[in-house]
Motif scaffolding. Sequence first.
Motif, short mmCIF file in Angstrom:
data_model
loop_
_atom_site.label_atom_id
_atom_site.label_comp_id
_atom_site.label_asym_id
_atom_site.label_seq_id
_atom_site.Cartn_x
_atom_site.Cartn_y
_atom_site.Cartn_z
N ALA A 58 -31.12 -8.65 -6.20
CA ALA A 58 -30.83 -8.68 -7.63
C ALA A 58 -29.34 -8.97 -7.87
O ALA A 58 -28.99 -9.77 -8.74
CB ALA A 58 -31.23 -7.36 -8.28
N VAL A 59 -28.47 -8.31 -7.11
CA VAL A 59 -27.03 -8.56 -7.25
C VAL A 59 -26.70 -9.99 -6.87
O VAL A 59 -25.91 -10.66 -7.56
CB VAL A 59 -26.22 -7.55 -6.39
CG1 VAL A 59 -24.77 -7.96 -6.27
CG2 VAL A 59 -26.34 -6.16 -6.97
N LEU A 60 -27.30 -10.49 -5.80
CA LEU A 60 -27.06 -11.86 -5.39
C LEU A 60 -27.55 -12.85 -6.45
O LEU A 60 -26.85 -13.82 -6.77
CB LEU A 60 -27.75 -12.14 -4.05
CG LEU A 60 -27.52 -13.50 -3.43
CD1 LEU A 60 -26.07 -13.63 -3.00
CD2 LEU A 60 -28.45 -13.70 -2.26
N GLY A 61 -28.70 -12.58 -7.02
CA GLY A 61 -29.22 -13.44 -8.08
C GLY A 61 -28.36 -13.42 -9.32
O GLY A 61 -28.13 -14.46 -9.95
N GLY A 65 -26.47 -16.70 -10.57
CA GLY A 65 -26.81 -17.17 -11.90
C GLY A 65 -25.63 -17.18 -12.85
O GLY A 65 -25.47 -18.10 -13.66
N TYR A 66 -24.79 -16.16 -12.77
CA TYR A 66 -23.65 -16.06 -13.68
C TYR A 66 -22.55 -17.05 -13.31
O TYR A 66 -21.90 -17.63 -14.18
CB TYR A 66 -23.11 -14.64 -13.69
CG TYR A 66 -22.11 -14.35 -14.76
CD1 TYR A 66 -22.51 -14.15 -16.06
CD2 TYR A 66 -20.75 -14.27 -14.46
CE1 TYR A 66 -21.60 -13.88 -17.06
CE2 TYR A 66 -19.82 -14.01 -15.45
CZ TYR A 66 -20.25 -13.81 -16.75
OH TYR A 66 -19.34 -13.55 -17.74
N SER A 67 -22.33 -17.24 -12.00
CA SER A 67 -21.21 -18.10 -11.60
C SER A 67 -21.57 -19.57 -11.57
O SER A 67 -20.82 -20.40 -12.09
CB SER A 67 -20.67 -17.66 -10.23
OG SER A 67 -21.67 -17.83 -9.24
N GLY A 76 -17.71 -11.56 -12.24
CA GLY A 76 -17.89 -11.19 -13.65
C GLY A 76 -19.28 -10.67 -13.96
O GLY A 76 -19.47 -9.94 -14.93
N ALA A 77 -20.25 -11.02 -13.16
CA ALA A 77 -21.62 -10.58 -13.40
C ALA A 77 -21.78 -9.09 -13.15
O ALA A 77 -22.71 -8.47 -13.67
CB ALA A 77 -22.58 -11.36 -12.52
N LEU A 78 -20.90 -8.51 -12.36
CA LEU A 78 -21.02 -7.10 -12.02
C LEU A 78 -20.10 -6.20 -12.85
O LEU A 78 -20.10 -4.98 -12.65
CB LEU A 78 -20.73 -6.91 -10.52
CG LEU A 78 -21.62 -7.74 -9.59
CD1 LEU A 78 -21.20 -7.54 -8.16
CD2 LEU A 78 -23.09 -7.39 -9.77
N LYS A 79 -19.34 -6.77 -13.77
CA LYS A 79 -18.44 -5.96 -14.61
C LYS A 79 -19.21 -5.34 -15.77
O LYS A 79 -20.13 -5.94 -16.31
CB LYS A 79 -17.31 -6.84 -15.17
CG LYS A 79 -16.34 -7.31 -14.12
CD LYS A 79 -15.24 -8.13 -14.75
CE LYS A 79 -14.29 -8.65 -13.70
NZ LYS A 79 -13.27 -9.52 -14.28
N SER A 81 -18.08 -4.74 -18.72
CA SER A 81 -17.75 -5.40 -19.99
C SER A 81 -18.71 -6.58 -20.27
O SER A 81 -19.06 -6.83 -21.43
CB SER A 81 -16.30 -5.88 -19.99
OG SER A 81 -16.10 -6.83 -18.96
N THR A 82 -19.13 -7.26 -19.24
CA THR A 82 -20.09 -8.35 -19.41
C THR A 82 -21.42 -7.83 -19.92
O THR A 82 -22.01 -8.38 -20.85
CB THR A 82 -20.31 -9.09 -18.08
OG1 THR A 82 -19.05 -9.53 -17.57
CG2 THR A 82 -21.23 -10.28 -18.24
N TRP A 83 -21.88 -6.74 -19.34
CA TRP A 83 -23.16 -6.15 -19.75
C TRP A 83 -23.06 -5.54 -21.14
O TRP A 83 -24.02 -5.58 -21.91
CB TRP A 83 -23.63 -5.13 -18.72
CG TRP A 83 -24.02 -5.82 -17.44
CD1 TRP A 83 -23.29 -5.91 -16.30
CD2 TRP A 83 -25.21 -6.57 -17.23
NE1 TRP A 83 -23.96 -6.66 -15.37
CE2 TRP A 83 -25.16 -7.07 -15.92
CE3 TRP A 83 -26.33 -6.88 -18.00
CZ2 TRP A 83 -26.16 -7.86 -15.37
CZ3 TRP A 83 -27.33 -7.65 -17.44
CH2 TRP A 83 -27.25 -8.12 -16.15
N GLN A 84 -21.92 -4.95 -21.45
CA GLN A 84 -21.73 -4.40 -22.80
C GLN A 84 -21.77 -5.52 -23.84
O GLN A 84 -22.34 -5.35 -24.92
CB GLN A 84 -20.39 -3.64 -22.89
CG GLN A 84 -20.18 -2.92 -24.18
CD GLN A 84 -21.21 -1.82 -24.39
OE1 GLN A 84 -21.48 -1.04 -23.49
NE2 GLN A 84 -21.79 -1.76 -25.58
N HIS A 85 -21.18 -6.64 -23.51
CA HIS A 85 -21.21 -7.80 -24.42
C HIS A 85 -22.65 -8.28 -24.63
O HIS A 85 -23.06 -8.60 -25.75
CB HIS A 85 -20.34 -8.93 -23.85
CG HIS A 85 -20.32 -10.16 -24.69
ND1 HIS A 85 -19.71 -10.21 -25.93
CD2 HIS A 85 -20.85 -11.39 -24.48
CE1 HIS A 85 -19.86 -11.42 -26.44
NE2 HIS A 85 -20.56 -12.16 -25.57
N LEU A 86 -23.44 -8.34 -23.55
CA LEU A 86 -24.84 -8.74 -23.67
C LEU A 86 -25.64 -7.74 -24.51
O LEU A 86 -26.47 -8.13 -25.34
CB LEU A 86 -25.48 -8.87 -22.28
CG LEU A 86 -25.07 -10.08 -21.46
CD1 LEU A 86 -25.67 -10.01 -20.07
CD2 LEU A 86 -25.51 -11.35 -22.15
#
Length: 95
Positions: A58-61, A65-67, A76-79, A81-86
């Motif tokens: 899941a982390v690899l995906g 996917g994000y990069s 950035g996919a693991l921060k 702040s990115t998830w809070q924005h989503l």
Amino acid sequence: MTNELERRTQQPDATPRKRRRRRTEEPQSDQPIRWVQLRLIPIWLRIIIVIALFVGVAVLGLTIGYSYIGDGEAGGALKWSTWQHLLDIMEGKEN
């Protein structure tokens, strides 16, 4: 005849020595031979391995996917702040 019968009924004084039998043929029986399988990896460890592999994939995906697909940074996919924005976008909040 009587001597032979007496020899058969008489018990020897010393106990007979046990002899080793050589196994030349497998014992024949009607039951199939069952194989005993020992588990090299216990079930609880298998469950942990499967969960760890699931999280890793899941982390690899997310990272790929994000990069590559999303043109973002790989980390950035693991921060948070990115998830809070989503989550804010899903709830309808604007920045």
